[in-house]
Design a protein around this motif. Structure first.
Motif, PDB file in Angstrom:
ATOM      1  N   CYS A  43       0.836  -1.203   0.000  1.00  0.00           N
ATOM      2  CA  CYS A  43       0.000   0.000   0.000  1.00  0.00           C
ATOM      3  C   CYS A  43       0.873   1.257   0.000  1.00  0.00           C
ATOM      4  O   CYS A  43       0.583   2.229  -0.719  1.00  0.00           O
ATOM      5  CB  CYS A  43      -0.936   0.000   1.208  1.00  0.00           C
ATOM      6  N   ARG A  44       1.931   1.238   0.784  1.00  0.00           N
ATOM      7  CA  ARG A  44       2.849   2.381   0.776  1.00  0.00           C
ATOM      8  C   ARG A  44       3.517   2.520  -0.590  1.00  0.00           C
ATOM      9  O   ARG A  44       3.650   3.644  -1.115  1.00  0.00           O
ATOM     10  CB  ARG A  44       3.897   2.214   1.874  1.00  0.00           C
ATOM     11  N   GLU A  45       3.930   1.405  -1.163  1.00  0.00           N
ATOM     12  CA  GLU A  45       4.600   1.440  -2.473  1.00  0.00           C
ATOM     13  C   GLU A  45       3.697   2.039  -3.546  1.00  0.00           C
ATOM     14  O   GLU A  45       4.153   2.832  -4.384  1.00  0.00           O
ATOM     15  CB  GLU A  45       5.008   0.026  -2.861  1.00  0.00           C
ATOM     16  N   TYR A  46       2.418   1.680  -3.518  1.00  0.00           N
ATOM     17  CA  TYR A  46       1.489   2.142  -4.557  1.00  0.00           C
ATOM     18  C   TYR A  46       0.794   3.456  -4.190  1.00  0.00           C
ATOM     19  O   TYR A  46       0.022   3.990  -4.993  1.00  0.00           O
ATOM     20  CB  TYR A  46       0.437   1.070  -4.845  1.00  0.00           C
ATOM     21  N   GLY A  47       1.064   3.954  -2.991  1.00  0.00           N
ATOM     22  CA  GLY A  47       0.477   5.225  -2.587  1.00  0.00           C
ATOM     23  C   GLY A  47      -1.013   5.171  -2.383  1.00  0.00           C
ATOM     24  O   GLY A  47      -1.735   6.132  -2.698  1.00  0.00           O
ATOM     25  N   VAL A  48      -1.504   4.046  -1.837  1.00  0.00           N
ATOM     26  CA  VAL A  48      -2.940   3.877  -1.592  1.00  0.00           C
ATOM     27  C   VAL A  48      -3.171   3.643  -0.102  1.00  0.00           C
ATOM     28  O   VAL A  48      -2.254   3.311   0.649  1.00  0.00           O
ATOM     29  CB  VAL A  48      -3.514   2.698  -2.405  1.00  0.00           C
ATOM     30  N   ARG A  49      -4.408   3.805   0.302  1.00  0.00           N
ATOM     31  CA  ARG A  49      -4.791   3.568   1.689  1.00  0.00           C
ATOM     32  C   ARG A  49      -5.448   2.204   1.815  1.00  0.00           C
ATOM     33  O   ARG A  49      -6.294   1.841   0.991  1.00  0.00           O
ATOM     34  CB  ARG A  49      -5.763   4.657   2.149  1.00  0.00           C
ATOM     35  N   PRO A  50      -5.075   1.420   2.845  1.00  0.00           N
ATOM     36  CA  PRO A  50      -5.784   0.158   3.073  1.00  0.00           C
ATOM     37  C   PRO A  50      -7.268   0.429   3.345  1.00  0.00           C
ATOM     38  O   PRO A  50      -7.603   1.256   4.183  1.00  0.00           O
ATOM     39  CB  PRO A  50      -5.092  -0.445   4.290  1.00  0.00           C
ATOM     40  N   ALA A  51      -8.127  -0.277   2.633  1.00  0.00           N
ATOM     41  CA  ALA A  51      -9.561  -0.001   2.736  1.00  0.00           C
ATOM     42  C   ALA A  51     -10.177  -0.521   4.031  1.00  0.00           C
ATOM     43  O   ALA A  51     -11.123   0.072   4.551  1.00  0.00           O
ATOM     44  CB  ALA A  51     -10.292  -0.617   1.548  1.00  0.00           C
ATOM     45  N   PHE A  52      -9.655  -1.626   4.542  1.00  0.00           N
ATOM     46  CA  PHE A  52     -10.313  -2.283   5.666  1.00  0.00           C
ATOM     47  C   PHE A  52      -9.840  -1.761   7.014  1.00  0.00           C
ATOM     48  O   PHE A  52     -10.590  -1.786   7.985  1.00  0.00           O
ATOM     49  CB  PHE A  52     -10.076  -3.799   5.620  1.00  0.00           C
ATOM     50  N   GLN A  53      -8.602  -1.287   7.090  1.00  0.00           N
ATOM     51  CA  GLN A  53      -8.037  -0.888   8.375  1.00  0.00           C
ATOM     52  C   GLN A  53      -8.808   0.309   8.942  1.00  0.00           C
ATOM     53  O   GLN A  53      -8.912   1.349   8.292  1.00  0.00           O
ATOM     54  CB  GLN A  53      -6.565  -0.549   8.237  1.00  0.00           C
ATOM     55  N   GLY A  54      -9.385   0.131  10.108  1.00  0.00           N
ATOM     56  CA  GLY A  54     -10.191   1.171  10.720  1.00  0.00           C
ATOM     57  C   GLY A  54     -11.656   1.134  10.331  1.00  0.00           C
ATOM     58  O   GLY A  54     -12.468   1.858  10.913  1.00  0.00           O
ATOM     59  N   TYR A  55     -12.021   0.292   9.363  1.00  0.00           N
ATOM     60  CA  TYR A  55     -13.422   0.212   8.913  1.00  0.00           C
ATOM     61  C   TYR A  55     -14.242  -0.472  10.015  1.00  0.00           C
ATOM     62  O   TYR A  55     -14.043  -1.653  10.300  1.00  0.00           O
ATOM     63  CB  TYR A  55     -13.510  -0.561   7.603  1.00  0.00           C
ATOM     64  N   HIS A  56     -15.122   0.285  10.651  1.00  0.00           N
ATOM     65  CA  HIS A  56     -15.879  -0.205  11.807  1.00  0.00           C
ATOM     66  C   HIS A  56     -14.953  -0.788  12.868  1.00  0.00           C
ATOM     67  O   HIS A  56     -15.345  -1.706  13.609  1.00  0.00           O
ATOM     68  CB  HIS A  56     -16.923  -1.241  11.385  1.00  0.00           C
ATOM     69  N   GLY A  57     -13.729  -0.294  12.908  1.00  0.00           N
ATOM     70  CA  GLY A  57     -12.789  -0.724  13.926  1.00  0.00           C
ATOM     71  C   GLY A  57     -11.929  -1.916  13.556  1.00  0.00           C
ATOM     72  O   GLY A  57     -11.145  -2.388  14.395  1.00  0.00           O
ATOM     73  N   PHE A  58     -12.010  -2.413  12.316  1.00  0.00           N
ATOM     74  CA  PHE A  58     -11.169  -3.556  11.933  1.00  0.00           C
ATOM     75  C   PHE A  58      -9.700  -3.130  12.024  1.00  0.00           C
ATOM     76  O   PHE A  58      -9.313  -2.099  11.471  1.00  0.00           O
ATOM     77  CB  PHE A  58     -11.497  -4.028  10.520  1.00  0.00           C
ATOM     78  N   PRO A  59      -8.844  -3.920  12.699  1.00  0.00           N
ATOM     79  CA  PRO A  59      -7.507  -3.419  13.029  1.00  0.00           C
ATOM     80  C   PRO A  59      -6.417  -3.634  11.985  1.00  0.00           C
ATOM     81  O   PRO A  59      -5.295  -3.157  12.196  1.00  0.00           O
ATOM     82  CB  PRO A  59      -7.169  -4.197  14.316  1.00  0.00           C
TER      83      PRO A  59
END
Length: 253
Positions: free
Chosen positions: A53-69
């Motif tokens: 995700c860092r390499e491609y400059g994107v944000r992880p979609a699931f992290q923080g989604y309704h608290g998913f860690p």
């Protein structure tokens, strides 16, 4: 972006962005597959996903989604979906499912695959083949003029024809500027649901979850990890698909 029955129809520019978002997800899944082998802790896959995700400059979609860690859903054997990466070591004969999503220029990409670890049983291979093929059968129905539940019917009939079962508690979904949009895309035909004709511009995350045993589910104490109630193996494959005038286009390749 137009709306139809509460469903966002994407235009060509939006689909171009979603194509790239999903292509990034596909590349991340490819990188994860290369790391699958006996003796590897599943947290390694989270580290790979975060690094990509860092390499491609994107944000992880699931992290923080309704608290998913975590960035990655990593589910092993009887775990169906939403499994946590951990210090658990993969063993020869396991199967492991990765569900990955990213946000790119305001749009979501989402895809999932299940992989074998070393040499697995014939039943495990049959489960993966059936789930992968059921997804293909469902995608084939994603055409203008068909009904949404033609997708559901194709998946359900294929899976049950193989003597396996689709999970009913979790379903696919529309996707776009939000991870989960209308409509829900079940892997079975729900009783009494109104017809939803498919239109060009719909983008759907189609994701059969299939079990060798009972389709009944329980959620573990972490409030996320969903497992088969009888402990049977489960597989999960998912593609993000756009309905076009020429038929379905898989974005997550």
């Amino acid at each position: 972006m137009k709306k139809y029955r509460g469903i966002f129809l994407k235009n060509a520019a939006e689909i171009r962005i979603m194509r790239e978002a999903n292509r990034i997800v596909a590349r991340i899944l490819d990188a994860l597959e290369k790391a699958v082998r006996p003796g590897v802790p599943t947290m390694l896959f989270e580290e790979i996903a975060q690094a990509k995700c860092r390499e491609y400059g994107v944000r992880p979609a699931f992290q923080g989604y309704h608290g998913f860690p975590f960035a990655l859903c990593c589910s092993v054997n009887e775990e169906i979906v939403h499994g946590f990466p951990s210090d658990r070591l993969l063993k020869n004969g396991d199967i492991v499912s990765f569900d990955m999503g990213v946000v790119y220029e305001g749009f979501y990409g989402d895809s999932a695959k299940t992989f074998t670890v070393g040499e697995v049983s014939g039943k495990a291979n049959a489960l993966l083949d059936a789930t992968r093929s059921a997804l293909a059968h469902g995608i084939e129905q994603a055409r203008p003029g068909n009904d949404l539940y033609d997708i559901s019917k194709a998946i359900q009939e294929y899976v049950e024809g193989k003597g396996m079962h689709v999970v009913r508690r979790f379903v696919g979904h529309g996707i776009g500027r939000n991870l989960h949009e209308k409509p829900e895309v079940p892997n079975f035909v729900p009783q009494g649901s109104p017809s939803i004709p498919l239109k060009a511009g719909m983008v759907l995350a189609i994701e059969p979850m299939v079990t060798l045993g009972s389709p009944e589910v329980k959620v573990l104490d972490d409030k996320w990890t969903a497992v088969t109630r009888d402990g049977s193996l489960a597989a999960h494959f998912e593609h993000t698909v756009v309905v076009t005038g020429d038929g379905p286009e898989i974005l997550s390749l």
